[in-house]
Design a protein around this motif. Sequence first.
Motif, PDB file in Angstrom:
ATOM      1  N   ASN A 124       0.924  -0.910  -0.284  1.00 49.29           N
ATOM      2  CA  ASN A 124       0.638   0.288  -0.288  1.00 49.29           C
ATOM      3  C   ASN A 124       0.809   1.623   0.043  1.00 49.29           C
ATOM      4  O   ASN A 124       1.184   1.547   1.052  1.00 49.29           O
ATOM      5  N   PHE A 128       1.757   8.058   4.240  1.00 47.50           N
ATOM      6  CA  PHE A 128       2.236   7.520   5.624  1.00 47.50           C
ATOM      7  C   PHE A 128       0.901   8.350   6.520  1.00 47.50           C
ATOM      8  O   PHE A 128       1.071   9.521   6.598  1.00 47.50           O
ATOM      9  N   THR A 129       0.870   7.744   7.112  1.00 49.36           N
ATOM     10  CA  THR A 129      -0.424   8.358   8.946  1.00 49.36           C
ATOM     11  C   THR A 129      -0.039   7.702   9.762  1.00 49.36           C
ATOM     12  O   THR A 129       0.499   6.239   9.711  1.00 49.36           O
ATOM     13  N   VAL A 130      -0.100   7.769  11.235  1.00 50.96           N
ATOM     14  CA  VAL A 130      -0.476   7.613  12.427  1.00 50.96           C
ATOM     15  C   VAL A 130      -0.691   7.477  13.314  1.00 50.96           C
ATOM     16  O   VAL A 130      -1.003   8.433  13.737  1.00 50.96           O
ATOM     17  N   ASP A 131      -2.298   7.090  13.174  1.00 46.92           N
ATOM     18  CA  ASP A 131      -2.985   7.216  14.784  1.00 46.92           C
ATOM     19  C   ASP A 131      -2.622   6.193  15.935  1.00 46.92           C
ATOM     20  O   ASP A 131      -1.943   5.101  15.797  1.00 46.92           O
ATOM     21  N   TYR A 187      -0.701   2.649  15.348  1.00 50.62           N
ATOM     22  CA  TYR A 187      -1.047   1.942  14.460  1.00 50.62           C
ATOM     23  C   TYR A 187      -0.394   3.290  12.951  1.00 50.62           C
ATOM     24  O   TYR A 187      -1.282   3.614  12.003  1.00 50.62           O
ATOM     25  N   LYS A 228      -0.026   3.427   9.844  1.00 50.97           N
ATOM     26  CA  LYS A 228      -0.360   3.131   8.393  1.00 50.97           C
ATOM     27  C   LYS A 228       0.312   3.681   6.893  1.00 50.97           C
ATOM     28  O   LYS A 228       1.048   4.617   6.520  1.00 50.97           O
ATOM     29  N   GLY A 229       0.064   2.592   5.963  1.00 50.93           N
ATOM     30  CA  GLY A 229       1.755   2.717   4.639  1.00 50.93           C
ATOM     31  C   GLY A 229       2.570   2.195   4.828  1.00 50.93           C
ATOM     32  O   GLY A 229       3.291   1.479   5.112  1.00 50.93           O
ATOM     33  N   GLY A 264      -2.233  -1.468   9.229  1.00 53.63           N
ATOM     34  CA  GLY A 264      -2.251  -0.954   8.216  1.00 53.63           C
ATOM     35  C   GLY A 264      -0.634  -1.133   7.273  1.00 53.63           C
ATOM     36  O   GLY A 264      -1.210   0.158   6.739  1.00 53.63           O
ATOM     37  N   THR A 265       0.159  -1.568   7.577  1.00 53.22           N
ATOM     38  CA  THR A 265       1.736  -1.021   7.272  1.00 53.22           C
ATOM     39  C   THR A 265       1.676  -2.091   5.515  1.00 53.22           C
ATOM     40  O   THR A 265       1.543  -2.701   6.227  1.00 53.22           O
TER      41      THR A 265
END
Lengths: 120, 547
Positions: A2, A6-9, A20, A22-23, A54-55
């Motif tokens: 994916n 990149f985001t991080v929650d 989390y 992500k990316g 989600g990574t």
Amino acid sequence: MNPAQFTVDSRLDGDTAVIYPKGYLNNLAGESLVAECGRYTGKGIRKIVLNFGGTGLINSIGISLLLQIIEDLRTIEGTVCFSNMSKFQVDTLDMLGLLKHLRIFPAESEALQYLGAGAV
Amino acid sequence: MPFNSIPAIDFLNRESELAYLRRLPEVKSDGLTGNVILTGGRGIGKTELLKQLYLRLFREEGCTPFYYSFRTANLKGNYFARDYFARFVRQYIAFLRKEPSLAENVSEPLQKLMPLVSSLGLEWLLDCMADFQVHLDNNDLYWQVIAAISVPVTAARKGGRPVFVMLDDFDAAENLYESVRGDAHGLTSLFSEAMKNSLCPHVITGSAAALEAIFADQAFIGGVERLRLGALPDDLARQLFRSLLGKLRLSCPAEESLQFLNLLRGNPLYIRNLAAAARKMQKDNLAEKDLVECYSMDVSEGETARYWSSVFSRCTGGAARKKAVVKLLMHSVEGGGMEGERLSKVLGLREAETGAALDELQASGILSDQEPLLQDFIRGLFLREIEGRTAEQVREAIEKKYSRAKPESCFELVIPMDLNAELVAAGAVEQIGKNLGLDSDFLSFLQLALIEVCINAIEHSGSHDRRILLKFISRADDIEITVESAGRPFTLDSLSAVPAEEKLRGGQKRGWGFRLISGIMDNVKVERVGDRTRVILNKNIKHKEVL
Ligand SMILES: Nc1ncnc2c1ncn2[C@@H]1O[C@H](COP(=O)(O)OP(=O)(O)OP(=O)(O)O)[C@@H](O)[C@H]1O
Ligand SMILES: [Mg+2]
């Protein structure tokens, strides 16, 4: 893979921070992940779960930054667990001989259970 | 200088020629010819043979060797005379003292050697030196040249030992001049006297065509024999290539790949240059495909290209005529077949100019029709000079000509060294892999390896053009990815493979890239191509298809 931005929650679950990423986990993304962990440890949190569900791809710089997080937690006598990693991600860490240095759980809940049992 | 020869053990296949030449002093004292014109293709080893002969004679007592190269000489008459004279004196004394350094130290004024000359009891040589000085003071070119050319004869007579004279690239002596080029034709015939002397055998090298023209002169008639140096036989050509690679610490290709060397027609210069190209391109474990690449590089922009370009530039008679002469050369390679007048019109030269240019090309040896390498060089020159192609395009054209295994499919891609550009490369791999039906985990690994190489190029090459060239070749059982970028050389081992424990203990967290790349791929090679670094990744794809 994916390749999205990149985001991080994150969220707090009792005394544990669940993060989390992500990316695509590269240098910049890795640094923001390190910073996110830092935000929690700065507040006295010493238990972290990194949920990789989600990574996407993790490149070698991303890996080095994950090791940075483990090291940071070790210095404050905290613990990091990894969860929801894909087979490919686990195989990559295995290729580097890193598995035995990491705590990896199939599901986030299992990681939380492990940490809840007082493991530090 | 004759002392910078290759070790005798590496000098292959010239025993009979050496033995033949060594007997010349004897032959000459028996009143036979005793002078030899040594010819042979460019780079075939004429100079090396002279050097080897020189060294052997130098170590013995039988005769004094004297070597002079006209290629590097200053051909203005008075410079030449001084240089020839001084080199003879130095080599003569060096021989008597068995000290090569005395011959090599050409910057020291001759006067400084006088005490040594006198301590050796060489009164006659002191006289020669004094006489020569008088000619210099009188500014008398003719006598300077005569005195220089005849000093070996005087030395042989007075020293009681023959002097073996070796004149390398003697055809260049035709260009000796007094004050402007072309004003003193016929100076070469002055050598005929020395050559007639029974104590002075001569070996003279140069291009066959040019030497035949010189020695057709009445002054030389009947005074020379001919010896033509041939190519190294195939097995020795391979042996030479193997031993050169060994010296460069490169491992040698399998015997069947060495078939490719036949293209070099046993020419030691080309063989050496090919080995040097392999080193420059950091090629190891050469397969035939690598040999083709090294060859293409060498002939388009390497040592061999430089060698022939410099030979060629001496034939063009100035930059203005260069293009016309390139066309003429190409025309000859393609088999000629146009009569003089029309050809001249096509080239934009006068007919006489065309004729003269052809003669010069012929004498330079560049028109040999026996050498496929030369034809490749000439085609390359044409592509560059006339069609405006780049050196790289020329290299690729040559490579294509010899590549046997045609890739099944090939994609090329250029990406900028921008943030996350490596993901574009990874995306391409994904699509190509899907086309090949490769499974997704396997593809993810390929993507990761490629990402690591791209990151490495971005971080370490310091490239100015900030571009990465990617090439994906898929074959029946293998996928090959080439990543090329300009800039500083880097190696993948610079990203070292320290064990994980050690890294963690030492707090060293970076540097996992190489482990990933080499863990994922079956074969990883790093080469240098011009100013670029090329990383070649190979992965076997048999059994990796989605079922
Ligand atoms: N018999 C040999 N064995 C191994 N190497 C050789 C041999 N002969 C020549 N060489 C090497 O090949 C290269 C070319 O040789 P050399 O310069 O003597 O050729 P040449 O015929 O004098 O060329 P040119 O036409 O340019 O004068 C040199 O590097 C030399 O050391
Ligand atoms: Mg030579």
